[in-house]
Scaffold this motif. Structure first.
Motif, PDB file in Angstrom:
ATOM      1  N   GLU A 329       0.846  -1.183   0.000  1.00 17.22           N
ATOM      2  CA  GLU A 329       0.000   0.000   0.000  1.00 17.22           C
ATOM      3  C   GLU A 329       0.887   1.240   0.000  1.00 17.22           C
ATOM      4  O   GLU A 329       1.882   1.295   0.732  1.00 17.22           O
ATOM      5  N   ARG A 330       0.518   2.205  -0.805  1.00 19.98           N
ATOM      6  CA  ARG A 330       1.293   3.443  -0.841  1.00 19.98           C
ATOM      7  C   ARG A 330       1.279   4.118   0.526  1.00 19.98           C
ATOM      8  O   ARG A 330       0.274   4.079   1.228  1.00 19.98           O
ATOM      9  N   LYS A 342      13.800   1.879   8.972  1.00 16.44           N
ATOM     10  CA  LYS A 342      12.417   1.910   8.531  1.00 16.44           C
ATOM     11  C   LYS A 342      12.250   2.993   7.464  1.00 16.44           C
ATOM     12  O   LYS A 342      12.767   4.097   7.598  1.00 16.44           O
ATOM     13  N   LEU A 343      11.531   2.631   6.393  1.00 11.19           N
ATOM     14  CA  LEU A 343      11.315   3.549   5.281  1.00 11.19           C
ATOM     15  C   LEU A 343       9.823   3.689   5.011  1.00 11.19           C
ATOM     16  O   LEU A 343       9.075   2.709   5.123  1.00 11.19           O
ATOM     17  N   ARG A 344       9.403   4.884   4.631  1.00 13.44           N
ATOM     18  CA  ARG A 344       8.015   5.087   4.203  1.00 13.44           C
ATOM     19  C   ARG A 344       8.000   5.185   2.678  1.00 13.44           C
ATOM     20  O   ARG A 344       8.713   6.003   2.093  1.00 13.44           O
ATOM     21  N   MET A 359       0.986   3.986  -8.074  1.00 19.38           N
ATOM     22  CA  MET A 359       0.312   2.764  -7.636  1.00 19.38           C
ATOM     23  C   MET A 359      -0.113   2.928  -6.183  1.00 19.38           C
ATOM     24  O   MET A 359       0.674   3.320  -5.323  1.00 19.38           O
ATOM     25  N   ASP A 360      -1.385   2.613  -5.894  1.00 19.31           N
ATOM     26  CA  ASP A 360      -1.887   2.691  -4.528  1.00 19.31           C
ATOM     27  C   ASP A 360      -1.782   1.352  -3.809  1.00 19.31           C
ATOM     28  O   ASP A 360      -1.644   1.304  -2.583  1.00 19.31           O
ATOM     29  N   GLU A 361      -1.859   0.264  -4.571  1.00 19.61           N
ATOM     30  CA  GLU A 361      -1.712  -1.055  -3.969  1.00 19.61           C
ATOM     31  C   GLU A 361      -1.192  -2.033  -5.011  1.00 19.61           C
ATOM     32  O   GLU A 361      -1.307  -1.820  -6.217  1.00 19.61           O
ATOM     33  N   ALA A 362      -0.574  -3.105  -4.536  1.00 13.06           N
ATOM     34  CA  ALA A 362      -0.051  -4.151  -5.416  1.00 13.06           C
ATOM     35  C   ALA A 362       0.052  -5.436  -4.611  1.00 13.06           C
ATOM     36  O   ALA A 362       0.052  -5.421  -3.364  1.00 13.06           O
ATOM     37  N   THR A 381      16.139  -6.551   0.448  1.00  7.67           N
ATOM     38  CA  THR A 381      14.806  -6.987   0.839  1.00  7.67           C
ATOM     39  C   THR A 381      14.138  -5.898   1.660  1.00  7.67           C
ATOM     40  O   THR A 381      14.764  -5.294   2.533  1.00  7.67           O
ATOM     41  N   ILE A 382      12.864  -5.622   1.372  1.00 10.12           N
ATOM     42  CA  ILE A 382      12.060  -4.756   2.223  1.00 10.12           C
ATOM     43  C   ILE A 382      10.855  -5.558   2.691  1.00 10.12           C
ATOM     44  O   ILE A 382      10.334  -6.411   1.957  1.00 10.12           O
ATOM     45  N   CYS A 383      10.393  -5.332   3.923  1.00 13.48           N
ATOM     46  CA  CYS A 383       9.333  -6.173   4.472  1.00 13.48           C
ATOM     47  C   CYS A 383       8.666  -5.485   5.658  1.00 13.48           C
ATOM     48  O   CYS A 383       9.146  -4.466   6.164  1.00 13.48           O
ATOM     49  N   THR A 384       7.556  -6.044   6.087  1.00 13.10           N
ATOM     50  CA  THR A 384       6.933  -5.678   7.352  1.00 13.10           C
ATOM     51  C   THR A 384       6.981  -6.908   8.249  1.00 13.10           C
ATOM     52  O   THR A 384       7.185  -8.026   7.783  1.00 13.10           O
TER      53      THR A 384
END
Length: 548
Positions: A329-330, A342-344, A359-362, A381-384
């Motif tokens: 999600e953007r 942490k990145l936004r 893009m708002d979602e993917a 790698t980026i993740c939550t």
């Protein structure tokens, strides 16, 4: 960490993410254009020959690609077709850009291998197929240019099996070939699609009839023999051929084969429908914490490509991220696993060739472009949720080495910035010799043409002209330990101990004999042809024997 998101699961099932591979001039970019045409993304398919009076291909957006009529950079193209979201990764076919192709294949769930009916399985096709086999990527085959003189279709099947070691399973069959080509037989239904006059940019009309009902009573002797031969071959394939087993296809043991002509659209739509039925949706990806399922609730993705100056007006860098799990999600906040920061993610785009839209979602299988002010490197790698790291992207031994120098002293700042950004992309590699007080960086690439691209882009995008000094080295070998350990090895006088851009020690050699000498004199040391690959992986991008 293992919770399932039902919406993500639904979206995963309708995603198809694949790469197209081939030897140059087999028709890969033409097939890409025609698939976009059927997907409704373009009104007119671009010519790929680079003539000034023709449109350039959608996937070939770089000015050098338009001038030379070749693909030199992987491109992401997305379209919808019959309820499926198709993410198409168009890759360079030229050997000199193999490393970019390999990184792109890391982001694909499937590959389409394009083969020229006349030329058969060519060298670069074979090498790229080895990459797919090593990554256990299922491969479909499109035999192109059936309306031109070439080999017998049965000969092509035999060549695929003998050269690639994979069993071809034809899904359709040409009714005649070369100048005698009349149509395609769907082997599952034995329905014949007869093709009439078509233009390059239109689908054209076909007549469909059962093979058994097709009559040759009013045809001349040549056309009667074409029909007779097709019936015999279809019967042979039905009795002696291999049936399509989806599990064997996904395991890389068989390759479904489609025949057609991308230039005239013959068989392209049938291929696209068959491909979407066979191509798997996104699957689990390996990480340092085990297999990561795509339908899990937590988001995860990795950077497989970085492109500077995608839009020269903005002078920005875009990091292409393959989403592997969860929902993007953007404005979402993610963990950058390498830096633990942490990145936004505020600026995310859907990229289509050179064009982009917010893009708002993917979802897993999708490719997003993140405007990259310098945080990302290839393989990040980026993740939550709990931090993970997907498998690293490999670095292969270059074959050409040189020193680039800026001609104008006043442009050195732009020259240095341009090189830095091109290094981020992985367009070139860099080695330094720490022993020399004022050592100039050694630039290296898998292919000589890559240097042409680098110099062209430095001039066109950064307004810096360069001179080149070629060096005699032909290969690099990475070793364990540090640079000082490497200096204590027994090495040929002509070799040079260096470190790469990440600080890993390596040795530059001038010949294969030099590498064999170094291995004999240092039996306890491993001289690796690639960095970041598993030990059992073969050499696939160099000219070593394991690639041929």
């Amino acid at each position: 960490m293992n919770s399932i998101d039902p919406q993500v699961q639904r979206e995963v099932l309708r995603r198809r993410t694949f790469a197209i591979i081939s030897h140059p001039d087999a028709g890969k970019t033409t097939l890409t254009e025609k698939m976009l045409l059927f997907g409704g993304c373009i009104d007119v398919a671009g010519a790929v020959r680079g003539r000034k009076t023709q449109r350039s291909a959608t996937s070939d957006w770089m000015e050098l690609e338009k001038q030379r009529g070749i693909s030199v950079s992987s491109t992401v193209l997305t379209f919808e077709f019959e309820g499926k979201r198709v993410n198409l990764l168009d890759t360079p076919g030229h050997h000199d850009f193999s490393e970019d192709t390999y990184r792109t294949l890391m982001a694909a769930d499937c590959a389409v291998m394009v083969i020229d009916l006349a030329k058969g399985v060519e060298a670069q096709t074979e090498k790229l197929f080895r990459v797919c086999a090593m990554r256990r990527i299922p491969v479909l085959t499109f035999v192109n240019k059936v309306d031109r003189p070439g080999q017998e279709p049965l000969q092509i099947l035999a060549e695929i099996e003998s050269k690639l070691g994979i069993e071809p399973v034809p899904q359709n069959w040409p009714l005649g070939f070369g100048p005698d080509f009349r149509g395609l037989v769907d082997l599952a239904t034995e329905r014949v699609h007869l093709f009439g006059e078509q233009t390059r940019d239109r689908r054209g009309e076909t007549q469909t009839i059962d093979l058994a009902e097709l009559s040759d009573q009013d045809e001349n002797a040549l056309q009667a023999s074409i029909l007779s031969q097709a019936r015999e071959e279809v019967e042979l394939l039905a009795t002696a051929g291999t049936t399509l087993d989806r599990e064997r296809f996904l395991a890389g043991e068989i390759s479904p084969v489609f025949f057609g002509s991308a230039l005239t659209n013959w068989g392209v739509e049938h291929f696209l429908r068959g491909f979407l039925e066979l191509c798997p949706p996104p699957r689990a990806r390996q990480s340092d914490r085990g297999a990561i399922e795509p339908s899990r609730a937590e988001f995860a993705g990795f950077v497989f490509k970085i492109q500077a100056n995608l839009d020269p007006r903005h002078r920005d860098r875009v990091a292409f991220v393959r989403i592997c799990a969860g929902r993007f999600e953007r404005e979402m906040e993610v963990m950058h696993s390498r830096t633990e920061k942490k990145l936004r993610l505020r600026r995310a785009h859907r990229v289509f060739g050179q064009e982009r839209e917010t893009m708002d979602e993917a979802f897993p299988g999708d490719i997003i472009g993140l405007v990259n002010p310098g945080e990302f490197r290839l393989g990040d790698t980026i993740c939550t949720g709990e931090p993970i790291n997907f498998e690293p992207l490999p670095q292969f031994s270059p074959e050409f080495f040189a020193i680039l120098r800026c001609r104008e002293t006043l442009r050195r700042k732009q020259f240095s910035r341009g090189l830095e950004q091109l290094l981020e992309e992985g367009a070139i590699q860099m080695f330094t010799d720490s022993r020399a007080a004022r050592s100039e960086p050694i630039l290296a690439a898998v292919g000589e043409l890559q240097f042409d691209v680098v110099r062209f882009r430095l001039e066109s995008e950064y307004n810096t002209q360069t001179d080149i000094q070629w060096l005699p080295f032909k290969m690099a070998r990475w070793i364990e330990g540090d640079v000082e350990d490497a200096r204590r090895l027994t090495l040929p006088y002509s070799s040079r101990v260096v470190k790469d851009q990440d600080g890993s020690p390596a040795v530059l050699f001038q010949s294969l004999w030099d590498t064999e000498y170094a291995q004999r004199e240092n039996p306890g040391v491993r001289f690796e042809e690639a960095r970041g690959l598993k030990q059992e992986s073969p050499s696939v991008l160099t000219d070593g024997s394991s690639a041929d």
